[in-house]
Scaffold this active site. Structure first.
Site, mmCIF file in Angstrom:
data_model
loop_
_atom_site.group_PDB
_atom_site.id
_atom_site.type_symbol
_atom_site.label_atom_id
_atom_site.label_comp_id
_atom_site.label_asym_id
_atom_site.label_seq_id
_atom_site.Cartn_x
_atom_site.Cartn_y
_atom_site.Cartn_z
ATOM 1 N N VAL A 262 3.826 -0.850 4.133
ATOM 2 C CA VAL A 262 2.479 -1.203 4.554
ATOM 3 C C VAL A 262 1.847 -2.091 3.496
ATOM 4 C CG1 VAL A 262 0.239 -0.338 5.267
ATOM 5 C CG2 VAL A 262 2.285 0.971 5.773
ATOM 6 N N ASP B 176 3.343 14.968 14.275
ATOM 7 C CA ASP B 176 3.647 14.765 12.867
ATOM 8 C C ASP B 176 2.366 14.723 12.042
ATOM 9 O OD1 ASP B 176 5.262 14.506 10.684
ATOM 10 O OD2 ASP B 176 5.647 12.361 10.941
ATOM 11 N N LYS C 135 1.578 -3.087 8.798
ATOM 12 C CA LYS C 135 2.803 -2.303 8.674
ATOM 13 C C LYS C 135 3.966 -3.180 9.112
ATOM 14 C CE LYS C 135 3.128 2.053 10.315
ATOM 15 N NZ LYS C 135 3.382 3.059 11.371
ATOM 16 N N LEU D 9 0.825 -1.213 0.000
ATOM 17 C CA LEU D 9 0.000 0.000 0.000
ATOM 18 C C LEU D 9 0.854 1.255 0.000
ATOM 19 C CD1 LEU D 9 -2.652 -0.992 2.685
ATOM 20 C CD2 LEU D 9 -3.086 -0.669 0.260
ATOM 21 N N GLY D 10 2.012 1.155 0.585
ATOM 22 C CA GLY D 10 2.849 2.345 0.642
ATOM 23 C C GLY D 10 4.074 2.107 1.487
ATOM 24 N N ARG D 11 4.962 3.093 1.466
ATOM 25 C CA ARG D 11 6.194 2.999 2.234
ATOM 26 C C ARG D 11 6.334 4.238 3.105
ATOM 27 N NH1 ARG D 11 10.203 -0.481 0.468
ATOM 28 N NH2 ARG D 11 9.396 -1.831 -1.160
ATOM 29 N N GLY D 12 6.885 4.042 4.260
ATOM 30 C CA GLY D 12 7.042 5.191 5.142
ATOM 31 C C GLY D 12 8.365 5.150 5.854
ATOM 32 N N PHE E 264 9.594 3.862 8.579
ATOM 33 C CA PHE E 264 10.294 2.679 9.020
ATOM 34 C C PHE E 264 9.619 1.398 8.573
ATOM 35 C CE2 PHE E 264 7.578 3.687 12.597
ATOM 36 C CZ PHE E 264 7.144 2.466 13.067
ATOM 37 N N GLY E 265 9.010 1.439 7.446
ATOM 38 C CA GLY E 265 8.466 0.178 6.996
ATOM 39 C C GLY E 265 7.551 0.304 5.800
#
Ligand SMILES: *[C@@H]1O[C@H](CO)[C@@H](O)[C@H](O)[C@H]1NC(C)=O
Ligand SMILES: *[C@@H]1O[C@H](CO)[C@@H](O)[C@H](O)[C@H]1NC(C)=O
Ligand SMILES: *[C@@H]1O[C@H](CO)[C@@H](O)[C@H](O)[C@H]1NC(C)=O
Ligand SMILES: *[C@@H]1O[C@H](CO)[C@@H](O)[C@H](O)[C@H]1NC(C)=O
Ligand SMILES: *[C@@H]1O[C@H](CO)[C@@H](O)[C@H](O)[C@H]1NC(C)=O
Length: 945
Positions: A614, A729, A628, A606-609, A611-612
């Protein structure tokens, strides 16, 4: 005589008329002067009376039909000033408006003490919810004999001490709707409500209530009962009483500490449509009588200790985690598991065992108290376990049993004859219980130890005063000890006692060794199954030891470094144990998550952030989740801190507009967080990348709704949660959208518990540039006002469709907040800065101006110049209402129209969110949305991190 009376009366009438002349005016006043005087006091108490648009003089409320005021003859009988953002206090002698029948003051910012309503005997409906009233006088409820609807929800009433519902309310014999959600009620549920037969809707969610549901609530005619999410330990005891409320359509008991099984008698509540029991300590098997309810549309039971099979149902059903035997609905438990569950049921499912006996293989997963030989259950070892109940005949189905040791418990009843049929049984030790005769005929090879059961052993001192005389003399009953050597020992009773004592000691020593060995091998086995170098074990709080806080143990086996940290202190609290995280409830197996994400296939990404990555997952029942996964490569202590913080915070903080943590896994190098899935992904995608993503740009209405959702989430984090949280954040890539484009705030990895008492700590800088408040960027000072700043930036993004920071933009507009600082003063500049994908009518432009002004205040340079989030909610809520008209009918403003089918009402609430006038805040924290939709902590690649 009669004539004289008449003359007298008409004179009085004339006299009264002359006093009715309004000041400075030749207009005849139709309004009772006393009522008028109170209205004037009301105006005087307001900081912003101008919003009422009442004429200042020379006019008359009843005669000239002032807005918001309704009269019957010369008396004021209604004041309806909801949603006006009114600030100020109410006059003390408000109860002199004795003809008042309907009062609608909800959704304002009225503050100070509520006046006494004592003696308002005509008052039928009083909507006071969603204000800031901080005190409720003790005689408030006195003599409200006509009262039908009372809503005090969402007011910080008597916050420091809390308050309890005065007995006076008992006289409101026609009360149908009582809404006291989140208004600081403390103590037990008031008994007297149980005898208020008219009550149909009782809402007391989000208070500090504790204790059990009173027995005399039995048979109440309630249709809606909401007792969910009590702060503190919450409500406890069994939920049996609710099964007698056969009119119930909606039952919310989630987020408490209820224990015991779900009663089978719930089958009598045939109108039930929505049953939320999640996040309690319920045990036992989900009764068919519940799942077969004809009208049931949604059932939530996750985060309990329920056992047995998962029912296969056609309605919306949320159920993990629990202690089920299978992971797929409809699959039966193995015969051995069924037999053990039968045993457990007859000792009332002790919580410790309900927690430990999960899965379908008692031998493979080493169930506590169960021993195995060649993969079959060979022993039950639960001495001195405080077991209450009886010996279940279902033990007779465990054909490979060789030893049953249940000494030192509180078992009563008899020994089931089925046990005598166990051909391999060598020992049955039920010493020191309260078991009675008859004792079935065991074969000679079985050692049966029954001493210390007063009804079987008349020579032993009774454990407790026996209620009926021991029946030791009845035929076929009770030698103290039967078996191969019992005939030798049956003569002298002193000799016998000696033998018993010796046997007891030997058995005791043996047992201790067995237990020690068991524990040793159990540990060993555990280690064997978790060979990974690093593991997090979250020990849930032991309910028998309230002082024992949750411990997070991080064991790094690879380099033999063990770091333990008390989660409570690591997130800076330690003030109370009311918020101890029962994170143990949330553990999900890594294997399940591996399966549902197709082994973390990139198709599911689904996506990247930060620290990981998803991933999307789908459970057997179709529920979608987002997982996640922390990258193994980034297992820095920072990442670990974030992981812990996220579990701690998310499992505490629940709100409709916050992304819910459903569970987590920590096994070896895998660190997985399970969230509800948010199908539409991040707000940033819809604002900045809608073309690439091939989605429609967001309409202004949707943007307004999103802004309000986010404001509510942040208000909750800041002030409504028991303790204040600072997100640090907030940004549009952390705001996720569900199918209906309603927003939830995610990513609490950086949230730190704000210290009680002070709202500002200098601390490590977190957050994302572009959204950072200046004082935070410069000094690292954290307060709730840094989130307000970030929220302001999000508002600007919603208006302009521009990202917070874009190095590619010209110098002037590079930093969105600084640029907007100048734009907002100039209507034409503002008009030009509006997102080109928006269709702007004059009306929406006015709304945009209002939001721009709010954004300006939120992004003020000085923290003290920025408003609280509550203000943002109050500014945005009326705008959202404007485009989604709310019917004027006051019955509906409580959100409950009893004439409407419940499903529609429920849908209405879900869809309309807080835009219904008095449900400004969410009731569903601690729960998962009924839609299998719901969730994903999606980190868009465009989020700039
Ligand atoms: C609320 O607090 C006030 C002031 O402390 C007190 O007088 C009042 O009795 C309290 N209300 C209730 C209902 O207990
Ligand atoms: C299940 O519900 C039915 C119908 O209300 C009731 O007759 C029955 O007693 C219930 N079962 C149990 C075990 O209570
Ligand atoms: C048995 O009942 C006692 C008293 O009611 C209680 O303290 C104890 O915890 C119960 N035992 C179990 C295993 O639930
Ligand atoms: C066992 O003890 C409980 C609690 O004291 C009591 O309610 C129950 O009736 C007893 N059962 C039998 C079979 O004696
Ligand atoms: C159950 O889930 C479906 C599918 O998401 C949804 O459309 C429906 O409204 C839900 N029903 C209830 C009663 O929540």
């Amino acid at each position: 005589m009669e004539e004289e009376l008449f003359m007298g009366a008409s004179f009085k009438f004339l006299f009264a008329l002359s006093t009715l002349l309004c000041l400075n005016s030749i207009v005849w006043c139709a309004t009772d002067p006393n009522d008028f005087a109170i209205l004037q006091e009301f105006v005087k108490g307001l900081d912003n009376p101008e919003v009422l648009k009442w004429p200042s003089s020379g006019s008359d409320p009843c005669g000239d039909s002032w807005p918001y005021i309704f009269c019957s003859a010369s008396r004021i009988n209604q004041i309806q000033t909801k949603d006006l953002n009114l600030r100020g206090t109410l006059p003390k002698d408000f109860n002199k408006l004795t003809e008042l029948s309907n009062l609608g003051l909800q959704n304002n910012e009225l503050s100070g003490s509520l006046p006494s309503f004592s003696g308002l005997s005509k008052l039928e409906k009083a909507y006071l919810g969603n204000n800031k009233f901080d005190t409720i006088p003790s005689d408030f409820f006195n003599g409200l004999t006509s009262l039908q609807v009372l809503s005090l929800e969402y007011n910080p009433l008597n916050e420091s001490t809390g308050w309890t519902l005065p007995l006076d309310l008992k006289d409101s014999a026609q009360l149908t709707n009582l809404s006291l959600t989140e208004c600081n009620l403390v103590g037990p549920l008031p008994d007297f409500l149980g005898s208020m037969n008219s009550l149909a809707v009782l809402e007391m969610s989000y208070n500090n209530l504790s204790g059990e549901i009173p027995a005399n609530y039995s048979g109440m005619q309630l249709q809606v009962l909401k007792l969910n999410n009590q702060f503190g330990p919450g409500l406890s005891g069994s939920i049996d009483v609710v099964a007698s409320m056969t009119q119930l359509t909606l039952l919310w008991l989630h987020g408490n500490s209820f224990t015991g099984p779900i009663p089978t008698t719930i089958g009598a509540c045939t109108s039930l449509k929505q049953v939320w029991l999640n996040d309690n300590k319920l045990v036992g098997i989900i009764p068919d009588n519940l799942t077969a309810l004809p009208e049931l549309q949604a059932l939530r039971v996750q985060n309990n200790k329920l056992m047995g099979p998962i029912p296969k149902v056609s309605f919306n059903f949320t159920y993990i985690p629990n202690s089920f035997c299978q992971t797929t609905p409809g699959e039966a438990c193995s015969p051995e598991v069924n037999a053990l569950l039968g045993f457990l049921g007859d000792v009332n499912y002790p919580l410790k065992l309900a927690d430990a006996w999960t899965g379908n293989d008692p031998c493979g997963s080493s169930w506590f108290g169960v021993s195995c030989a060649r993969n079959n259950v060979s022993g039950i070892n639960l001495p001195n376990f405080k077991l209450n109940g009886t010996l279940s005949p279902s033990l007779g189905k465990l054909t490979s049993l060789t030893a049953i040791t249940l000494s030192g418990n509180n078992l009563n009843g008899t020994i089931p004859s089925d046990l005598a049929k166990l051909s391999l049984l060598k020992m049955l030790n039920i010493a020191d219980n309260d078991i009675g005769p008859p004792v079935p005929n065991f074969s000679n090879g079985v050692k049966v130890v029954v001493n210390g059961n007063p009804k079987l052993d008349p020579t032993a001192p009774p454990k407790s005063p026996p209620t009926d005389s021991p029946e030791g003399g009845s035929p076929g009953s009770s030698p103290n000890s039967r078996g191969s050597n019992s005939s030798d020992a049956s003569k002298g009773s002193s000799k016998l006692k000696l033998v018993i004592i010796i046997v007891a000691i030997v058995v005791g020593v043996l047992l201790i060794s067995v237990v020690l060995l068991f524990v040793y091998f159990h540990r060993k086995a555990k280690k064997g199954t978790y060979p990974a170098p690093t593991s997090i074990v979250i020990h849930p709080r032991d309910s028998s030891d309230p002082g024992n806080a949750v411990k997070v143990v991080v064991a790094d086996n690879a380099n033999n470094r063990d770091t333990s940290s008390d989660l409570q202190t690591s997130i800076g609290s330690g003030s109370s144990d009311t918020h101890v995280i029962e994170a143990g409830n949330l553990v999900v197996s890594v294997q399940i998550l591996r399966n549902v994400t197709k082994n973390f296939s990139s198709d599911q990404e689904l996506g990247r952030g930060g620290f990981g990555v998803v991933y999307k997952g789908e459970l057997h029942d179709g529920t979608q989740i987002a997982v996640k996964r922390m990258e193994s490569g980034v297992l820095s202590s920072k990442a670990f801190d974030e992981f812990q913080a996220e579990i701690a915070v998310l499992s505490k903080v629940r709100h409709r507009n916050l992304v819910s943590l459903l569970g987590f896994s920590a096994d070896g190098s895998e660190k997985l967080l399970v969230y509800e899935y948010m199908p539409k992904g991040a707000l940033s995608k819809h604002l900045f990348h809608w073309k690439e993503a091939n989605v429609d740009p967001l309409s202004w209405k949707r943007r307004l709704n999103i802004a309000l959702d986010v404001a509510r989430a942040m208000e909750y984090l800041h002030s409504l949660a028991h303790q204040s949280f600072i997100h640090r954040d907030l940004k549009s890539s952390n705001i996720l959208l569900d199918d209906d484009y309603r927003a939830k705030v995610s990513d609490f990895g950086l949230v730190k518990l704000a210290p009680d008492g002070k709202n500002s700590v200098a601390t490590r800088l977190a957050g994302t540039f572009g959204y950072l408040a200046p004082e935070y960027a410069v000094t690292g000072k954290v307060s709730t006002k840094i989130d307000v700043f970030s929220f302001g930036v999000v508002l600007i993004e919603l208006i302009t469709g521009m990202t917070a920071l874009d190095e590619d933009r010209p110098e002037e507009t590079r930093h969105l907040a600084s640029w907007f600082y100048h734009v907002k003063f100039n209507k034409e500049k503002l008009r030009n800065s509006i997102d080109k994908s928006l269709d702007i009518s004059e009306e929406t432009f006015e709304e945009i101006c209002t939001v721009a002004e709010l954004a300006g205040h939120c992004t003020a340079r000085e923290p003290h110049q920025r408003p609280e989030m509550g203000h943002a909610v109050n500014v945005l809520a009326p705008l959202v209402d404007k485009w989604k008209p709310v019917k004027e009918d006051m019955d509906e403003s409580l959100g409950i129209d009893l004439g409407q089918p419940l499903l529609q009402m429920v849908k209405g609430w879900q869809a309309a969110d807080g835009s219904t006038s008095s449900f400004g805040l969410d009731d569903s924290k601690g729960s998962i949305p009924a839609r299998p939709a719901g969730f994903a902590d999606s980190f868009t690649s465009a989020d700039g991190r």
